[in-house]
Design an enzyme around this catalytic site. Structure first.
Site, PDB file in Angstrom:
ATOM      1  N   LYS A  90      14.260 -23.681 -50.543  1.00 44.83           N
ATOM      2  CA  LYS A  90      15.738 -23.391 -50.248  1.00 44.83           C
ATOM      3  C   LYS A  90      16.305 -22.151 -51.012  1.00 44.83           C
ATOM      4  O   LYS A  90      17.045 -21.519 -50.217  1.00 44.83           O
ATOM      5  CB  LYS A  90      16.445 -24.577 -50.934  1.00 44.83           C
ATOM      6  CG  LYS A  90      16.213 -26.061 -50.134  1.00 44.83           C
ATOM      7  CD  LYS A  90      16.389 -27.277 -50.881  1.00 44.83           C
ATOM      8  CE  LYS A  90      16.152 -28.580 -50.345  1.00 44.83           C
ATOM      9  NZ  LYS A  90      16.618 -29.671 -50.912  1.00 44.83           N
TER      10      LYS A  90
ATOM     11  N   GLN B  73      18.381 -31.834 -56.381  1.00 43.76           N
ATOM     12  CA  GLN B  73      17.439 -32.400 -55.793  1.00 43.76           C
ATOM     13  C   GLN B  73      16.933 -33.768 -56.277  1.00 43.76           C
ATOM     14  O   GLN B  73      16.873 -34.012 -57.535  1.00 43.76           O
ATOM     15  CB  GLN B  73      16.052 -31.300 -56.237  1.00 43.76           C
ATOM     16  CG  GLN B  73      14.715 -31.666 -55.292  1.00 43.76           C
ATOM     17  CD  GLN B  73      15.113 -31.486 -53.797  1.00 43.76           C
ATOM     18  OE1 GLN B  73      16.010 -30.693 -53.091  1.00 43.76           O
ATOM     19  NE2 GLN B  73      14.388 -32.275 -52.794  1.00 43.76           N
TER      20      GLN B  73
ATOM     21  N   ASP C  73      24.620 -31.476 -49.123  1.00 44.64           N
ATOM     22  CA  ASP C  73      23.597 -32.405 -48.785  1.00 44.64           C
ATOM     23  C   ASP C  73      24.110 -33.615 -48.168  1.00 44.64           C
ATOM     24  O   ASP C  73      23.635 -34.437 -47.378  1.00 44.64           O
ATOM     25  CB  ASP C  73      22.960 -33.021 -49.926  1.00 44.64           C
ATOM     26  CG  ASP C  73      21.545 -32.473 -50.454  1.00 44.64           C
ATOM     27  OD1 ASP C  73      20.885 -32.111 -49.505  1.00 44.64           O
ATOM     28  OD2 ASP C  73      21.218 -32.314 -51.551  1.00 44.64           O
TER      29      ASP C  73
HETATM   30  N1  GUN Z   1      14.924 -35.261 -51.711  1.00 40.28           N
HETATM   31  C1  GUN Z   1      14.321 -35.443 -50.368  1.00 40.28           C
HETATM   32  N2  GUN Z   1      15.026 -35.017 -49.481  1.00 40.28           N
HETATM   33  C2  GUN Z   1      16.115 -34.355 -50.288  1.00 40.28           C
HETATM   34  C3  GUN Z   1      17.390 -33.715 -49.503  1.00 40.28           C
HETATM   35  O1  GUN Z   1      17.717 -33.677 -48.202  1.00 40.28           O
HETATM   36  N3  GUN Z   1      18.299 -33.150 -50.459  1.00 40.28           N
HETATM   37  C4  GUN Z   1      18.040 -33.626 -51.906  1.00 40.28           C
HETATM   38  N4  GUN Z   1      19.018 -33.038 -52.654  1.00 40.28           N
HETATM   39  N5  GUN Z   1      17.005 -34.042 -52.538  1.00 40.28           N
HETATM   40  C5  GUN Z   1      16.232 -34.450 -51.503  1.00 40.28           C
END
Ligand code: GUN
Length: 293
Positions: A52, A96, A119
């Site tokens: 990211k 995350q 998100d």
């Molecule tokens: N863990 C697994 N997928 C995601 C996601 O799309 N965003 C976040 N923040 N954590 C995750």
């Protein structure tokens, strides 16, 4: 059978964002800024967050990576999030997941300002999505929609079967595919661990979204010829022949299923890169909203 090439489409999305960001810089406008919070040392989470942050720098976004120790208290984390909420320069905040057990996921998600919730996990964002109001879509389902759109896959009147009902993928994609605009207008069936006749339901599907997190779960005898299969699985399987020590498996038995499909996503290189592209889109939109405020 045609591959839904997430890597290619994600690259195209990111190129477009890069051009638009360069244009913003030329016009003296604000540059999008993503703050990513990573807690502990989960290998998969480290990889995702690194991707990211890397995407931000490729596009020309600002990013801030906040690494916190596994034993940070919930209130310390909440304080950090409040700080990011109040920081005008930060457009998008992502924490995350998964979180350490002593921290409430619910509290963390609810603390992030909906205006920075790139998100799309905040209950307000989810509620707006359900009602078809402008909001941030969660990145993985949004990435899937962008992929279907890129390949101009017909969705109207199709039967979409979603396997999995997580807040991150299964539940939101089921709602998004039923919305009254393209890509949507599907008749959607949501299957899960208590669905007794899963195979029969999958055989009726025009579009299958496999998002249950069980490696190679979807077999060839569960798929109708000509269907579109989207594989959301990314399970790490130990593999001593690999330098990393693991190999990534999707939820679909790709070798057996792919010859029956009209379109299918590979793993890796399908939904994964699209998730990141979608997050970048959300971050860009969060920044854009400030122009209008
Ligand atoms: N863990 C697994 N997928 C995601 C996601 O799309 N965003 C976040 N923040 N954590 C995750």
């Amino acid at each position: 059978m045609e591959i839904l090439d997430g890597k290619l489409v994600a690259q195209a999305v990111k190129e477009k964002l890069k051009k638009e960001t360069e244009q913003r810089a030329k016009n003296g406008k604000k540059i999008p800024h993503l703050a990513a919070v990573l807690i502990g040392n989960n290998g998969a989470s480290e990889t995702y967050v690194a991707s990211k942050v890397k995407s931000c720098s490729e596009i020309g976004f600002k990013s801030t990576l906040i690494r916190l120790s596994e034993d940070i208290s919930e209130s310390q984390l909440l304080n950090k999030l409040n700080e990011l909420n109040e920081d005008f320069d930060v457009d998008g905040i992502l924490v995350q997941l998964p979180l350490p057990k002593h921290i409430s996921e619910e509290k963390i998600i609810e603390t992030i300002f909906p205006s920075k919730d790139v998100d799309g996990f905040h209950p307000e964002s989810v509620g707006r999505m359900v009602q078809g109001l402008p909001t941030f879509y969660p990145a993985t389902p949004y990435g899937i929609l962008l992929l279907l759109e890129h390949y101009k896959i017909e969705t109207k009147g199709k039967h979409a079967v979603v396997i999995g009902r997580s807040n991150i993928v299964g539940r939101p994609i089921s709602i998004m595919l039923s919305k009254n605009e393209y890509p949507g207008n599907c008749t959607v069936t949501v299957c899960h661990s208590h669905t007794p006749n899963l195979k029969e339901i999958c055989l009726q599907a025009d579009i299958i979204i496999a998002a249950l997190g069980k490696p190679e779960f979807l077999k060839a005898d569960m798929v109708k010829p000509g269907s579109v299969v989207v594989d959301v699985g990314i399970t790490r399987i130990e593999d001593s022949t690999k330098k990393s020590g693991f190999t990534i498996k999707g939820d679909v038995d790709f070798q057996a299923v792919s010859p029956k499909c009209s379109y299918i996503t590979p793993v890796p290189g399908g939904v994964g890169p699209m998730t990141i592209a979608a997050l970048m889109m959300n971050t860009f939109k969060a920044c854009l909203a400030k122009d209008l405020a």
